[in-house]
Design a protein around this motif. Structure first.
Motif, mmCIF file in Angstrom:
data_model
loop_
_atom_site.group_PDB
_atom_site.id
_atom_site.type_symbol
_atom_site.label_atom_id
_atom_site.label_comp_id
_atom_site.label_asym_id
_atom_site.label_seq_id
_atom_site.Cartn_x
_atom_site.Cartn_y
_atom_site.Cartn_z
ATOM 1 N N ASN A 277 0.827 -1.202 0.000
ATOM 2 C CA ASN A 277 0.000 0.000 0.000
ATOM 3 C C ASN A 277 0.864 1.255 0.000
ATOM 4 O O ASN A 277 0.601 2.191 -0.762
ATOM 5 N N ARG A 278 1.883 1.267 0.832
ATOM 6 C CA ARG A 278 2.764 2.453 0.883
ATOM 7 C C ARG A 278 3.435 2.685 -0.456
ATOM 8 O O ARG A 278 3.586 3.820 -0.910
ATOM 9 N N ARG A 279 3.835 1.609 -1.091
ATOM 10 C CA ARG A 279 4.559 1.707 -2.362
ATOM 11 C C ARG A 279 3.633 1.670 -3.573
ATOM 12 O O ARG A 279 4.087 1.850 -4.701
ATOM 13 N N GLN A 280 2.362 1.384 -3.336
ATOM 14 C CA GLN A 280 1.368 1.233 -4.408
ATOM 15 C C GLN A 280 1.854 0.218 -5.457
ATOM 16 O O GLN A 280 1.890 0.501 -6.664
ATOM 17 N N ILE A 281 2.180 -0.969 -4.955
ATOM 18 C CA ILE A 281 2.674 -2.062 -5.797
ATOM 19 C C ILE A 281 1.626 -3.164 -5.834
ATOM 20 O O ILE A 281 1.107 -3.565 -4.789
ATOM 21 N N PRO A 282 1.307 -3.690 -7.004
ATOM 22 C CA PRO A 282 0.355 -4.807 -7.070
ATOM 23 C C PRO A 282 0.850 -6.008 -6.274
ATOM 24 O O PRO A 282 2.042 -6.325 -6.257
ATOM 25 N N LEU A 283 -0.103 -6.682 -5.609
ATOM 26 C CA LEU A 283 0.206 -7.869 -4.804
ATOM 27 C C LEU A 283 -0.751 -8.978 -5.212
ATOM 28 O O LEU A 283 -1.965 -8.816 -5.109
ATOM 29 N N ILE A 284 -0.199 -10.083 -5.672
ATOM 30 C CA ILE A 284 -1.019 -11.181 -6.182
ATOM 31 C C ILE A 284 -0.763 -12.409 -5.331
ATOM 32 O O ILE A 284 0.349 -12.957 -5.326
ATOM 33 N N ALA A 285 -1.784 -12.852 -4.578
ATOM 34 C CA ALA A 285 -1.662 -14.050 -3.749
ATOM 35 C C ALA A 285 -1.775 -15.281 -4.633
ATOM 36 O O ALA A 285 -2.546 -15.311 -5.597
ATOM 37 N N ARG A 286 -1.046 -16.337 -4.247
ATOM 38 C CA ARG A 286 -0.967 -17.523 -5.087
ATOM 39 C C ARG A 286 -0.781 -18.771 -4.228
ATOM 40 O O ARG A 286 -0.099 -18.744 -3.201
ATOM 41 N N GLY A 287 -1.411 -19.868 -4.678
ATOM 42 C CA GLY A 287 -1.184 -21.159 -4.053
ATOM 43 C C GLY A 287 -0.218 -21.968 -4.892
ATOM 44 O O GLY A 287 0.949 -21.635 -5.027
ATOM 45 N N LYS A 288 -0.732 -23.029 -5.538
ATOM 46 C CA LYS A 288 0.112 -23.902 -6.361
ATOM 47 C C LYS A 288 -0.001 -23.604 -7.855
ATOM 48 O O LYS A 288 0.632 -24.249 -8.676
ATOM 49 N N GLY A 289 -0.860 -22.647 -8.226
ATOM 50 C CA GLY A 289 -0.940 -22.253 -9.629
ATOM 51 C C GLY A 289 -1.695 -23.207 -10.521
ATOM 52 O O GLY A 289 -1.437 -23.259 -11.724
ATOM 53 N N THR A 290 -2.662 -23.964 -9.968
ATOM 54 C CA THR A 290 -3.416 -24.916 -10.789
ATOM 55 C C THR A 290 -4.623 -24.283 -11.473
ATOM 56 O O THR A 290 -5.296 -24.941 -12.260
ATOM 57 N N GLY A 291 -4.917 -23.019 -11.184
ATOM 58 C CA GLY A 291 -6.053 -22.350 -11.810
ATOM 59 C C GLY A 291 -5.890 -22.234 -13.317
ATOM 60 O O GLY A 291 -4.774 -22.214 -13.837
ATOM 61 N N THR A 292 -7.014 -22.129 -14.013
ATOM 62 C CA THR A 292 -6.994 -22.138 -15.479
ATOM 63 C C THR A 292 -7.391 -20.808 -16.111
ATOM 64 O O THR A 292 -7.534 -20.731 -17.327
ATOM 65 N N THR A 293 -7.557 -19.747 -15.309
ATOM 66 C CA THR A 293 -8.096 -18.502 -15.856
ATOM 67 C C THR A 293 -7.123 -17.330 -15.826
ATOM 68 O O THR A 293 -7.504 -16.210 -16.145
ATOM 69 N N GLY A 294 -5.878 -17.562 -15.444
ATOM 70 C CA GLY A 294 -4.916 -16.466 -15.380
ATOM 71 C C GLY A 294 -5.073 -15.577 -14.168
ATOM 72 O O GLY A 294 -4.491 -14.485 -14.114
ATOM 73 N N ALA A 295 -5.824 -16.022 -13.161
ATOM 74 C CA ALA A 295 -6.111 -15.176 -11.999
ATOM 75 C C ALA A 295 -4.889 -14.899 -11.133
ATOM 76 O O ALA A 295 -4.893 -13.940 -10.361
ATOM 77 N N THR A 296 -3.835 -15.717 -11.236
ATOM 78 C CA THR A 296 -2.635 -15.457 -10.436
ATOM 79 C C THR A 296 -1.458 -14.992 -11.289
ATOM 80 O O THR A 296 -0.326 -14.931 -10.814
ATOM 81 N N VAL A 297 -1.719 -14.659 -12.534
ATOM 82 C CA VAL A 297 -0.660 -14.174 -13.425
ATOM 83 C C VAL A 297 -0.452 -12.672 -13.189
ATOM 84 O O VAL A 297 -1.401 -11.892 -13.290
ATOM 85 N N PRO A 298 0.778 -12.232 -12.877
ATOM 86 C CA PRO A 298 1.034 -10.811 -12.582
ATOM 87 C C PRO A 298 1.160 -9.980 -13.852
ATOM 88 O O PRO A 298 2.230 -9.424 -14.161
ATOM 89 N N ASP A 299 0.068 -9.860 -14.597
ATOM 90 C CA ASP A 299 0.115 -9.200 -15.899
ATOM 91 C C ASP A 299 0.373 -7.695 -15.788
ATOM 92 O O ASP A 299 0.704 -7.056 -16.787
ATOM 93 N N ARG A 300 0.224 -7.134 -14.589
ATOM 94 C CA ARG A 300 0.526 -5.715 -14.387
ATOM 95 C C ARG A 300 1.758 -5.541 -13.500
ATOM 96 O O ARG A 300 1.945 -4.492 -12.883
ATOM 97 N N GLY A 301 2.596 -6.576 -13.450
ATOM 98 C CA GLY A 301 3.785 -6.518 -12.621
ATOM 99 C C GLY A 301 3.444 -6.733 -11.154
ATOM 100 O O GLY A 301 2.383 -7.251 -10.811
ATOM 101 N N GLY A 302 4.372 -6.316 -10.294
ATOM 102 C CA GLY A 302 4.124 -6.417 -8.871
ATOM 103 C C GLY A 302 4.769 -7.632 -8.231
ATOM 104 O O GLY A 302 5.671 -8.269 -8.799
ATOM 105 N N ILE A 303 4.268 -7.958 -7.036
ATOM 106 C CA ILE A 303 4.866 -8.992 -6.195
ATOM 107 C C ILE A 303 3.910 -10.176 -6.098
ATOM 108 O O ILE A 303 2.709 -10.006 -5.884
#
Length: 461
Positions: free
Chosen positions: A59-85
Motif C-alpha cells: 500500500n505504501r509503495r502502491q505495488i500490485p500484490l497477487i496471492a498464489r497457491g500452487k498455480g493450478t487455476g486455469t483462468t490467469g487469476a494469479t498471473v502478474p500481468d501488471r507486474g508487482g509482487i
C-alpha cells in the motif's frame, strides 16, 4: 527491483523467503491457463502477521500484490500481468486444529486438498470439495475460486462448507468473518463474499472448515445412451428422485469418439453419451439406494448399465473418463477449457447448440463434466500457432457464452473468471450490479493493489 524495497521484504520474511532473480521468479509468473508474466519478486509468507506487513508495504509503495497457491487455476487469476509482487502461500500449510466433536477443522491456506483429506480420514470425516487437481491444489485456492469438483452435486461447494475466515484486506485491515457454529446470522455474510473473490478483496490466512462424516459405503455404475438427449433425460430423472448421487459425470459423443480413437476401450459405436454415477451412504440400505438411482437412469435411449462389484471394476469403469485428457492432448496443441453451467434440463440444448457452433466455425468441441448440477466443461480444440484458427476459436467462445446465457446459465461454475472471462462478465451482470461490486472492491482495497485487473471488467464511472 529497487534494493530498498527488497530489503524491506527481507526484514518482514527473511532473506530465504524472497526471490528477485528473474530466473527464480519465472515459474511463479504463470498458472494452468498458460498465460505468463514475470513478477518483480516472489515472497513466501508463513504467518498471518507477515501478510499484514506485506500488504501494508505494498500500500505504501502502491505495488500490485497477487496471492498464489500452487498455480493450478486455469483462468490467469494469479498471473502478474501488471507486474508487482507474487505472495506465495504454499508454505502456510499447517492444519491448526481438527475438532471432531464440533465437526470443524482450522487450516492455513497452503494446505493441499489431498493432505487435508488424509489428515481427516482417521477421524472419520472429509471436506467435501474435491477438484480434479486435489493432489496439488491448496485449500486457499479452492476458497479463492470456490472450486468444488464432482461431489458438489450432493455435498455443495466451498461456500457451503466453510464457516469462517481470517484475512487481511487490501487496505491492510485484519478481519475475522463468520462463526465456528453451523448456524449464525449476526452481520453480513462476508465469508461467502470472500470465497470466490480470487484474491481481489482480501488475502485469506486461515479458514474454519465444516466437516462431513465419511460415508460407510459407496458404489459406482456406468450408463451408456444412444445420444445426449437420452442421457440428459436420465440426469433429470436421477436428480428428481430422493437419492442424490455423490457424483454424476457425463461425456458426450465427441468425447467418446476421442476415447475410442486413443484407447483400447470397447465401447459400441451405438453409444452417443455416457454417465458415470456414484452413490454413497449407510451400508444398510445402499443396495436399495443404488436400485432407485439405476431405475431412474433407465430412460428411453439407454443402451446398458454396468455396476461395479469391486475396486478393480470401479477403476475399469472410470478408465473411460480418465482416458479423455490424454486424448485431448493428442488431438490438438491447445484447448480452450471453459466450465459453464446451465439448468440441468437445458443440457441437451447446450450440447446441440455447441454442435452447431462447432460446425459453423470448423472448431472441434468436446464436452464433459458434472451433469448433476449442469456444470459442463466445454473444450474448444485449436492451434495457437494458427492465427486464423485462434481467431475463429475466440469468436466461437463468445458465441458459446451467449448460448449459455440464453439458456439461463452462468459463465463459470468453479474455474473462476481471472483474465480469461473478465471481458465477458458484463454479458451476464448488468451495469448497476457491477458498479456495486466495484464499490465493494474499493471498500476492501482502496488503492487497488490486490490482484488488479482480474475478475471484474474495468469500471467506466
Amino acid at each position: 527491483m529497487r534494493e530498498d524495497l527488497q530489503q524491506e521484504l527481507i526484514t518482514i520474511v527473511g532473506s530465504e523467503a524472497v526471490l528477485t532473480d528473474p530466473g527464480d521468479c519465472w515459474p511463479y509468473g504463470y498458472d494452468n491457463s498458460r498465460r505468463h508474466a514475470l513478477p518483480q519478486a516472489v515472497v513466501f509468507a508463513t504467518r498471518h502477521a507477515q501478510i499484514r506487513e506485506i500488504v501494508a508495504l505494498c500500500n505504501r509503495r502502491q505495488i500490485p500484490l497477487i496471492a498464489r497457491g500452487k498455480g493450478t487455476g486455469t483462468t490467469g487469476a494469479t498471473v502478474p500481468d501488471r507486474g508487482g509482487i507474487i505472495l506465495s502461500l504454499e508454505r502456510m500449510d499447517r492444519i491448526l486444529e481438527i475438532d471432531p466433536a464440533n465437526r470443524i477443522a482450522r487450516v492455513e491456506p497452503g494446505v493441499t486438498n489431498q493432505a487435508l483429506q488424509q489428515a481427516l480420514q482417521p477421524y472419520g470425516f472429509f471436506w467435501p470439495p474435491d477438484p480434479t487437481s486435489a493432489a496439488i491444489c491448496t485449500v486457499g485456492g479452492n476458497l479463492a475460486y470456490n472450486s468444488a469438483g464432482p461431489r458438489a452435486v450432493k455435498y455443495n461447494t466451498p461456500r457451503e462448507n466453510t464457516l469462517g475466515l481470517q484475512a487481511v484486506t487490501g487496505a491492510g485491515t485484519e478481519i475475522r468473518t463468520g462463526v465456528i457454529t453451523t448456524k449464525g446470522v449476526v452481520g453480513y455474510d462476508l465469508t461467502r463474499l470472500l470465497i470466490g473473490s480470487e484474491g481481489t478483496l482480501a488475502i485469506i490466512t486461515e479458514a474454519v472448515l465444516k466437516l462431513t462424516p465419511l460415508p460407510e459405503a459407496k458404489t459406482t455404475f456406468r450408463a451408456t445412451y444412444r445420444d445426449m438427449h437420452a442421457a440428459a433425460r436420465a440426469v433429470s430423472a436421477i436428480m428428481a428422485q430422493p437419492i442424490t448421487p455423490c457424483a454424476l459425470e457425463f461425456m458426450d459423443g465427441a468425447s467418446l469418439n476421442m476415447v475410442r480413437s486413443y484407447s483400447d476401450l470397447e465401447l459400441p459405436d451405438t453409444v452417443g453419451a455416457l454417465l458415470m454415477v456414484e452413490v454413497d451412504g449407510p451400508a444398510h440400505g445402499l443396495t436399495e439406494s443404488l436400485q432407485a438411482v439405476t431405475e431412474a437412469a433407465r430412460v428411453e435411449g439407454v443402451i446398458d448399465i454396468e455396476v461395479a462389484n469391486s475396486e478393480q471394476e470401479v477403476d475399469q469403469l472410470w478408465r473411460t473418463r480418465k482416458a479423455l485428457s490424454p486424448a485431448l492432448r493428442n488431438i490438438a496443441p491447445k484447448k480452450i477449457n471453459e466450465d459453464v453451467v446451465v439448468p440441468v434440463s437445458r443440457i441437451p440444448d447446450l450440447i446441440s447448440g455447441l454442435a452447431q457452433l462447432s460446425h459453423e466455425y470448423d472448431i472441434q468441441i468436446v464436452n464433459f463434466g458434472h451433469a448433476g448440477n449442469g456444470n459442463i466443461h466445454v473444450n474448444l480444440l485449436t492451434d495457437p500457432d494458427d492465427p486464423e484458427k485462434m481467431a475463429r476459436a475466440h469468436e466461437c467462445l463468445g458465441r458459446t457464452f451467449d448460448l449459455v446465457l440464453q439458456l439461463g446459465g452462468t459463465l463459470s461454475g468453479e474455474h473462476g473468471v481471472g483474465l480469461e472471462k473478465r471481458d465477458f462478465v458484463d454479458r451476464e451482470i448488468e451495469p448497476a450490479t457491477l458498479q456495486l461490486m466495484h464499490a465493494i472492491r474499493q471498500q476492501f482495497d482502496p488503492l487497488g493493489i490486490l490482484n488488479p485487473g482480474k475478475m471484474l471488467p474495468e469500471s467506466h464511472t
